[in-house]
Design a protein around this motif. Structure first.
Motif, short mmCIF file in Angstrom:
data_model
loop_
_atom_site.label_atom_id
_atom_site.label_comp_id
_atom_site.label_asym_id
_atom_site.label_seq_id
_atom_site.Cartn_x
_atom_site.Cartn_y
_atom_site.Cartn_z
N PRO A 260 14.02 6.99 -0.86
CA PRO A 260 15.12 7.32 0.17
C PRO A 260 15.08 8.78 0.02
O PRO A 260 15.53 9.44 1.10
CB PRO A 260 16.32 6.60 -0.33
CG PRO A 260 15.61 5.69 -1.15
CD PRO A 260 14.55 5.82 -1.96
N SER B 28 9.99 2.26 -1.98
CA SER B 28 10.53 3.23 -0.87
C SER B 28 10.94 4.47 -1.82
O SER B 28 11.37 4.30 -3.05
CB SER B 28 11.18 2.71 0.04
OG SER B 28 12.54 2.21 -0.53
N ASN C 35 11.46 6.49 6.99
CA ASN C 35 11.12 6.50 5.63
C ASN C 35 9.84 6.06 5.47
O ASN C 35 9.63 4.85 5.85
CB ASN C 35 12.33 5.91 4.82
CG ASN C 35 13.50 6.64 5.16
OD1 ASN C 35 13.71 7.90 5.22
ND2 ASN C 35 14.63 5.71 5.38
#
Lengths: 238, 180
Positions: free
Chosen positions: A201, A199, A182
């Protein structure tokens, strides 16, 4: 008897006239800053051309202005104009801000310059080193060679690629879980000197390293639309 | 780049107020007034790039001093020739006492020119700029221990050179209270 301080003061007591032109100095200062920014913007725009393809993820930026039918369209990209140019100097193709040579990469894994910030500092990477094999990051001032070491970004030994080197923030990208993992953006707020991470996901698998900041404050990444896979039974051998 | 008139005005004011002092420091480092002007100009240019940050954080003079010293050291690395001390203006050298004083000043410039650059910088920053050991270490980007050892070696060399040149003894006011 001669006194050192007195002798030094006497030596500078009657200097010849100083012809430093402060207006010219200011102009030269503008050119130097503009030269650094132009070089950086040029580098980013080259990356962005190849990366606009598939996915856009937010990085705290705003929306891009839309051109309407009655307004003149403006390019949605970093733009370099002729007025940004500085006079060329014959025989001088580039200006060296700072240089560093790794004499022995076996003994320690060297130091590297990883880009120039908008305010003229060099992102300086020291490592990987130590039992945990981590990088150490800093901002080197080419005027003084001082390195302002940053707090540990907590990259966990992942290889990081600088994406944004601004006066207010730095952004490094890593792939957690390997090259098929990721995408994580490690953001350093230069005012508070704090790192935080962003981030996504749900983002499809990202080709890496391909992230680039767009003019709208968003991060542009490539997500491959199709990928080759071995056919059932494996690749033909004949 | 957008210009910030207020920041530019502050920079110009700073440069005007401090250029003479910085030029004196640069002259003691390089022994040539014209080259000293070049080092000051380069130092101020480097400073201009960092000016917005300096306005936020302060420490402008310390940064300027450091930038000028760095400009001098960088220029020295690029040069194959070494500096020579300049003579005092001819119209100042009249009469035996004045001639002797001029000779002492010349002797100092000659002796400084023979020191390694970093030793010379230590002496100039410690005794002309009157920085303490910590400030000198910060200006040169080295440890305080290095400043102490370099300064000690430099003073010993300067004294020996004065003795060899048959000049009166070279002393440092307040040396007894120095931390070495």
């Amino acid at each position: 008897m001669n006194e050192l301080k007195e002798l030094m003061r006497e030596n500078v007591a009657a200097p010849p006239p100083d012809h430093l032109d402060l207006d010219a100095l200011l102009e030269a200062g503008h050119r130097r800053v503009r030269g650094r920014r132009t070089a950086l913007v040029g580098g980013i725009s080259l990356v962005a051309v190849g990366a606009v393809a598939a996915a856009v993820v937010g990085l705290g930026g705003g929306s891009s202005p839309k051109a309407t039918a009655d307004t003149r369209p403006e390019p949605e990209a970093p733009t370099i104009r002729l007025s940004d140019a500085s006079p060329a100097v014959e025989g001088t193709d580039f200006q060296v801000l700072a240089s560093h040579t790794n004499q022995n990469l076996d003994r320690a894994n060297g130091q590297y310059f990883d880009g120039v910030t908008d305010d003229g500092l060099i992102l300086y990477r020291d490592g990987p080193r130590g039992p945990d094999n981590f990088d150490r990051w800093g901002l080197l001032d080419p005027a003084t060679n001082d390195v302002d070491w940053l707090p540990d970004p907590g990259l966990g030994g992942n290889q990081a690629f600088p994406i944004v080197l601004g006066a207010d923030r730095l952004v490094l990208a890593t792939m957690e879980g390997g090259l098929e993992g990721n995408l994580v953006a490690h953001v350093f707020d230069r005012g508070s000197r704090q790192w935080y991470t962003v981030s996504w996901p749900d983002l499809p698998q990202v080709g890496f390293p391909s992230a680039a900041l767009g003019p709208d404050g968003r991060l542009y990444v490539v997500t491959p639309a199709t990928q080759g896979k071995p056919p059932p039974g494996g690749w033909p051998t004949d | 780049m957008r210009r910030d008139p207020a920041a530019d005005a502050a920079f110009t004011e700073f440069a005007a107020a401090n250029r003479a002092r910085l030029r004196g420091t640069a002259y003691l480092l390089c022994g040539d007034w014209h080259r000293a002007s070049d080092h000051v100009q380069e130092g101020l240019l480097r400073m201009y790039v960092a000016w917005p940050r300096l306005l936020r954080q302060g420490g402008e003079l310390a940064y300027a001093r450091k930038a000028v010293v760095s400009a001098f050291l960088d220029a020295r690395r690029k040069r194959s020739s070494s500096e020579r001390p300049t003579s005092a203006p001819a119209d100042q050298a009249s009469g035996e006492d004045i001639a002797s004083a001029v000779a002492d000043r010349d002797a100092l410039m000659a002796a400084l020119a023979r020191l390694p650059e970093r030793q010379r910088a230590c002496v100039v920053l410690r005794y002309f700029e009157e920085l303490d050991v910590r400030e000198t270490a910060a200006a040169l980007g080295c440890s305080e221990g290095t400043v102490k050892s370099q300064t000690s070696r430099a003073l010993a060399s300067l004294r020996a050179m004065f003795e060899d040149a048959s000049r009166d003894e070279l002393v440092v006011a307040g040396e007894g209270s120095l931390p070495w």
